[in-house]
Design a protein around this motif. Structure first.
Motif, short mmCIF file in Angstrom:
data_model
loop_
_atom_site.label_atom_id
_atom_site.label_comp_id
_atom_site.label_asym_id
_atom_site.label_seq_id
_atom_site.Cartn_x
_atom_site.Cartn_y
_atom_site.Cartn_z
N LEU A 93 0.83 -1.20 0.00
CA LEU A 93 0.00 0.00 0.00
C LEU A 93 0.87 1.25 0.00
CD1 LEU A 93 -2.83 -0.91 2.55
CD2 LEU A 93 -3.03 -0.76 0.05
N PRO A 94 0.79 2.08 -1.04
CA PRO A 94 1.52 3.35 -1.04
C PRO A 94 0.88 4.36 -0.07
CG PRO A 94 0.79 2.72 -3.25
CD PRO A 94 0.06 1.87 -2.29
N LEU A 95 1.62 5.43 0.19
CA LEU A 95 1.11 6.57 0.94
C LEU A 95 0.91 7.74 -0.02
CD1 LEU A 95 3.42 6.52 4.11
CD2 LEU A 95 1.14 5.55 3.87
N VAL A 96 -0.27 8.33 0.01
CA VAL A 96 -0.59 9.51 -0.81
C VAL A 96 -0.62 10.71 0.13
CG1 VAL A 96 -2.33 10.63 -2.23
CG2 VAL A 96 -1.89 8.18 -2.50
N ARG A 283 -15.71 2.08 7.43
CA ARG A 283 -15.16 0.82 6.90
C ARG A 283 -13.64 0.84 6.77
NH1 ARG A 283 -20.17 1.34 3.33
NH2 ARG A 283 -21.68 0.10 4.49
N ILE A 284 -13.02 1.94 7.16
CA ILE A 284 -11.56 2.04 7.09
C ILE A 284 -11.03 2.59 8.41
CG2 ILE A 284 -11.47 2.36 4.57
CD1 ILE A 284 -11.17 5.38 5.08
N PRO A 285 -9.79 2.23 8.79
CA PRO A 285 -9.20 2.84 9.98
C PRO A 285 -8.78 4.28 9.69
CG PRO A 285 -7.64 1.34 8.96
CD PRO A 285 -8.93 1.19 8.20
N ILE A 286 -8.99 5.16 10.67
CA ILE A 286 -8.67 6.58 10.52
C ILE A 286 -7.91 7.03 11.75
CG2 ILE A 286 -9.62 8.91 10.29
CD1 ILE A 286 -12.05 7.67 8.88
N TRP A 361 1.18 2.57 14.27
CA TRP A 361 -0.28 2.49 14.06
C TRP A 361 -0.59 1.74 12.78
CZ3 TRP A 361 -3.63 4.39 10.27
CH2 TRP A 361 -5.00 4.33 10.59
N LEU A 362 0.15 2.03 11.70
CA LEU A 362 -0.05 1.32 10.45
C LEU A 362 0.19 -0.18 10.63
CD1 LEU A 362 1.74 3.82 8.02
CD2 LEU A 362 -0.72 3.45 8.21
N GLN A 363 1.20 -0.53 11.40
CA GLN A 363 1.46 -1.94 11.68
C GLN A 363 0.28 -2.57 12.43
OE1 GLN A 363 5.30 -1.52 13.74
NE2 GLN A 363 6.22 -2.83 12.16
N GLN A 364 -0.21 -1.87 13.45
CA GLN A 364 -1.30 -2.39 14.24
C GLN A 364 -2.56 -2.64 13.41
OE1 GLN A 364 -1.75 0.58 17.29
NE2 GLN A 364 0.17 0.04 18.31
N LYS A 365 -2.74 -1.82 12.36
CA LYS A 365 -3.92 -1.95 11.52
C LYS A 365 -3.70 -2.88 10.32
CE LYS A 365 -6.24 0.76 14.14
NZ LYS A 365 -7.32 0.20 15.00
#
Length: 369
Positions: A93-96, A283-286, A361-365
């Motif tokens: 997943l890239p980062l925008v 429906r997505i983590p924020i 946080w990205l890892q946790q999700k």
């Protein structure tokens, strides 16, 4: 010397030469070097305006300082500019990265005091990165609607709005370099709108980017925070959102919009969307971040007080999304022991610490595969 002995000696010398070159090459490779597999840039979204008539390349072909005759001509505008880099062994997943008001992709690049910004910090963490100049800003300056760009001295105003301090003094604990050159660079990265500020134009262009690149994580800042909710509601390729200090334009379901929250010089207000659209955000983590020097009680300084109101609205929004089954995390950095951050945590002196927190946080999700 026999021919056989000469060939053997030459072969040994050649092998030694190759080994020496190989050793030198290994010594010259910096273990901290960024290895970029692919990079480039492109425009996305936008529209085309056509003027009636037929273009005459003789009559209309000469340069005119007063401007060209538009008859029969076209104008491509309202697109976004995107610069991207894909590292070796990139994550899926890239980062925008999307800048805030008065800014451009520079927000995520080298910091005002010359250190690595989030662009490089997340390349080093093996993320492909896409940096946006939104329509009518920076390298996407071609607008289909006219605007007058005012040349008004306003930098002490932004010094306060961006919470570096109360002009001309920095806050005592602020995570911004006191080197005068850093402030010089910071002021020079401010850039104007080249057309009217029309959120639907920006949302359409960024949504088109997600159509092009596929699933990715959207990282917004300030004014793009509210725009980011709209992109996520219309494009399922937005798989998560990280928003640094979003301000106005929080989206609530119809019938659940809170009253505006007043602050010195204005008010923080929210917008509405049909419940079906709003539920896309559940429906997505924020993840939301807010920095330091945001008062809990009303302040006479508008630069600080507006963030008190925006943070209060963000708390209401977090509660609303999670009440409907969402996954919104709101981080107030001082409350977790990280102090002194301005409105620009991605370029503050402790931006590596902020990047580390975000990465965890990205890892946790489950977003770092």
């Amino acid at each position: 010397m026999s021919r056989d002995r000469f060939q053997c000696k030459n072969g040994a010398l050649g092998l030694l030469f190759v080994l020496l070159l190989s050793a030198c090459g290994r010594q010259q490779v910096d273990p901290n070097a960024l290895i970029i597999r692919e990079q480039g840039s492109f425009f996305v979204g936008g529209t085309v305006v056509s003027a009636p008539g037929t273009f005459d390349p003789i009559r209309q072909g000469a340069f005119n300082w007063a401007g060209p005759d538009p008859q029969g001509q076209t104008l491509h505008g309202d697109h976004a500019y995107v610069f991207y880099q894909i590292p070796a062994d990139a994550r899926s997943l890239p980062l925008v990265f999307w800048h805030g008001y008065g800014q451009s992709a520079k927000t995520w690049e080298t910091t005002p005091d010359g250190r690595e910004g989030f662009q490089n910090l997340f390349l080093r963490r093996r993320f492909a990165v896409y940096l946006i100049d939104q329509p009518r800003r920076g390298r996407a300056g071609r607008s289909t609607q006219p605007a007058t760009i005012q040349a008004i001295p306003d930098e002490p105003f932004w010094f306060g709005i961006f919470r570096l301090g109360i002009w001309p003094e920095f806050f005592p604990n602020v995570q911004f370099s006191r080197d005068p050159e850093a402030l010089e660079q910071f002021f020079r990265q401010i850039t104007p709108n080249t057309g009217p500020y029309e959120p639907p134009v920006f949302v359409e262009a960024v949504s088109a980017l997600f159509d092009r690149i596929g699933p990715a994580i959207l990282v917004t800042h300030s004014a793009s925070g509210g725009l980011g909710w709209r992109v996520a509601m219309r494009n399922p390729n937005v798989r998560a959102i990280v928003s640094f200090e979003p301000g106005s334009n929080f989206v609530f379901p119809e019938g659940e919009v809170p009253e505006p929250i007043p602050f010195a010089g204005g008010q923080a207000w929210a917008t509405s969307a049909p419940l079906e659209d709003f539920l896309q955000l559940t429906r997505i983590p924020i993840l939301l971040y807010y920095g330091d020097n945001i008062p809990e009680e009303p302040s006479p300084y508008p630069g600080q007080d507006q963030w008190r109101a925006f943070l209060a609205m963000a708390r209401l929004w977090q509660e609303a999304v999670n009440r409907h089954g969402g996954d919104v995390t709101l981080i107030e950095l001082p409350k977790i022991g990280i102090h002194g951050n301005t409105h620009f945590p991605m370029s503050d002196l402790n931006n590596v610490e902020i990047a580390d927190h975000l990465f965890k946080w990205l890892q946790q999700k489950g977003l770092t595969e």
